[in-house]
Design a protein around this motif. Sequence first.
Motif, mmCIF file in Angstrom:
data_model
loop_
_atom_site.group_PDB
_atom_site.id
_atom_site.type_symbol
_atom_site.label_atom_id
_atom_site.label_comp_id
_atom_site.label_asym_id
_atom_site.label_seq_id
_atom_site.Cartn_x
_atom_site.Cartn_y
_atom_site.Cartn_z
ATOM 1 N N ASP A 7 -36.116 67.496 76.085
ATOM 2 C CA ASP A 7 -36.553 66.308 75.692
ATOM 3 C C ASP A 7 -37.457 65.781 76.815
ATOM 4 O O ASP A 7 -36.940 64.544 77.340
ATOM 5 C CB ASP A 7 -35.451 65.337 75.120
ATOM 6 C CG ASP A 7 -35.113 65.567 73.747
ATOM 7 O OD1 ASP A 7 -35.522 66.331 73.173
ATOM 8 O OD2 ASP A 7 -34.358 64.685 73.155
ATOM 9 N N ASN A 25 -35.385 68.768 71.238
ATOM 10 C CA ASN A 25 -35.733 68.642 69.780
ATOM 11 C C ASN A 25 -36.786 67.647 69.678
ATOM 12 O O ASN A 25 -37.553 67.465 68.610
ATOM 13 C CB ASN A 25 -34.809 67.948 68.730
ATOM 14 C CG ASN A 25 -34.116 66.843 69.322
ATOM 15 O OD1 ASN A 25 -33.606 66.692 70.391
ATOM 16 N ND2 ASN A 25 -33.772 65.757 68.534
ATOM 17 N N HIS A 53 -30.109 72.347 75.057
ATOM 18 C CA HIS A 53 -30.359 70.878 75.088
ATOM 19 C C HIS A 53 -29.116 70.159 74.463
ATOM 20 O O HIS A 53 -28.685 69.097 74.884
ATOM 21 C CB HIS A 53 -31.495 70.777 73.950
ATOM 22 C CG HIS A 53 -31.681 69.295 73.658
ATOM 23 N ND1 HIS A 53 -31.994 68.384 74.896
ATOM 24 C CD2 HIS A 53 -31.851 68.425 72.406
ATOM 25 C CE1 HIS A 53 -32.398 67.310 74.521
ATOM 26 N NE2 HIS A 53 -32.290 67.129 72.970
ATOM 27 N N HIS A 71 -29.091 65.382 75.214
ATOM 28 C CA HIS A 71 -29.384 65.052 73.942
ATOM 29 C C HIS A 71 -28.572 63.997 73.464
ATOM 30 O O HIS A 71 -29.119 63.048 72.722
ATOM 31 C CB HIS A 71 -28.799 66.153 72.830
ATOM 32 C CG HIS A 71 -29.542 65.944 71.326
ATOM 33 N ND1 HIS A 71 -30.453 65.644 71.184
ATOM 34 C CD2 HIS A 71 -28.479 65.907 70.369
ATOM 35 C CE1 HIS A 71 -30.513 65.524 69.826
ATOM 36 N NE2 HIS A 71 -29.320 65.497 69.233
HETATM 37 ZN ZN ZN Z 1 -32.402 65.388 71.989
#
Ligand code: ZN
Length: 504
Positions: free
Chosen positions: A284, A330, A377, A440
């Motif tokens: 991220d 993500n 992540h 995350h």
């Molecule tokens: Zn994330």
Amino acid sequence: MTTNEIRKFIARILCEGVQLSPDAIEFIVQSNNIDQITNQIIGKLRKLTRKPLILTSETIAELLHIKRETVKLRIDAKEVKEDIEIVFNASDVINSEGNIDDFISHFISRFKKIRRIILRERFDARGTITIREAKRIIKKYNDKVKLICIISSKKKADNGNIIFEIEDLTDSIRAIVPFKSNIIDKAEKIVKDEVVFLEGRIINDTFLVNEISQPEVPRINRHSYESENFPDIYAVLISDLHVGSKYFMRSTFNRFLLWINGKIGDEKIRKIARRVKYLIIAGDLIDGIGIYPNQEKELLVKNIKKQYEIVARYLSQIPKHIKIIVIPGNHDATRRALPSPAIFKEYAEPLYKLPNIIMLGDPAYIRLHGMLFLITHGRSLDDILATVPGTHYDRPAEAMIELLRRRHLAPIYGARTPIAPEREDMLVIDKVPDVFHAGHLHTFGYLIYRGIIVVNSGTWQGQTDYMRAMGMKPNPGKATIINLKSRRVEAVLDFTIESHIKFV
Ligand code: ZN
Ligand code: FE
């Protein structure tokens, strides 16, 4: 020390009609009392008939009658040769076309890999048999048996019993944990698709469970290199920058960059910066676009390539002797399903151009001077929080431990974490790491679990509208420092405070 303080002393010396060289600034910043040393320098300068045009660290040494050696800036990590081994990189092995065959071989692979782990690492798992064999034996003797199986479904009956459908490569059977059983709490924590080790009896075509065990991680001994001739160097763990979001904490991250350049903090904190050799970012890097509904409203930069351009500009300020290791999250430009390849080059060209960056997939295993890091992540932590009782968003390291116990980075299939059914399940935790690093969740936490350092790095993004609506509070601006010599957490630094860096 704050940026304001730095600006102030530079301005004061400039007022004397003297320029400052970068190493002179470096030297003054590194001194314990900036005001005092600035006063001393100015006092000496005013006595000179001919002032120097430029003030270097050497002229400061002469003026203040101090030894040159103490002036020269020492960066310990610079002298150390890097030692980095990429043990596993998801990028290298992704090849699924996602057909149904792969789905079946994916689960067979998961089952076989975790079964192998259980048989290798657990003495009590000796003597396990298959479900088919168990059905046969039980008909004859009604003996107690041990099984290794995958949980194909789980439900709770009205009376509180927990009913699993369990399966191995030979057969399947219904398994039951009665609500009065002393293992009911353990059974509550078991999730769909995980591989477990059961003991019990078959009664009327149902497996009555007496004991339930997860594969677990063996207790590891992190060997300290304290007394040996081993370089005193550190790895810094961070995650979830979310550049491009209007909540990206720019000044907090700038403070981090100043620190890693040895420019701010007291002597103790600057000493840590000098020893940093690696920076690991667990995904991220950007906020992305179209990741969730109405994200546009929370974006400052609405173009993915531009977002990466800005990230690259920030990361270009990391000293070049520090290796930066990056995996995707993500929000990054990569395939949505796990395992994911490294951030796509076509979107993040400027990052790939940095000479000191290594772009890896999720998950990745790397060895730094012999210390094994597992980096992911942590997307599946959402599913863990939603299904495993007792886990909480505020205690992210505990949720990560639930993954270690299951020896799998995304145990639940078909929930919030998209998983690509690769022929080989690469999300099985087949190597026990020294450090398990994820992000995350945007909350910070670390724990030592069976000798493993488990770190959730938190974030550099403030509370978003979505989080506010959900009542979630991030815990941002933390960097965890791993000492590769002592193999311990050296420090956790908090960069959110305006005037100074705090030890956590
Ligand atoms: Zn994330
Ligand atoms: Fe994030």
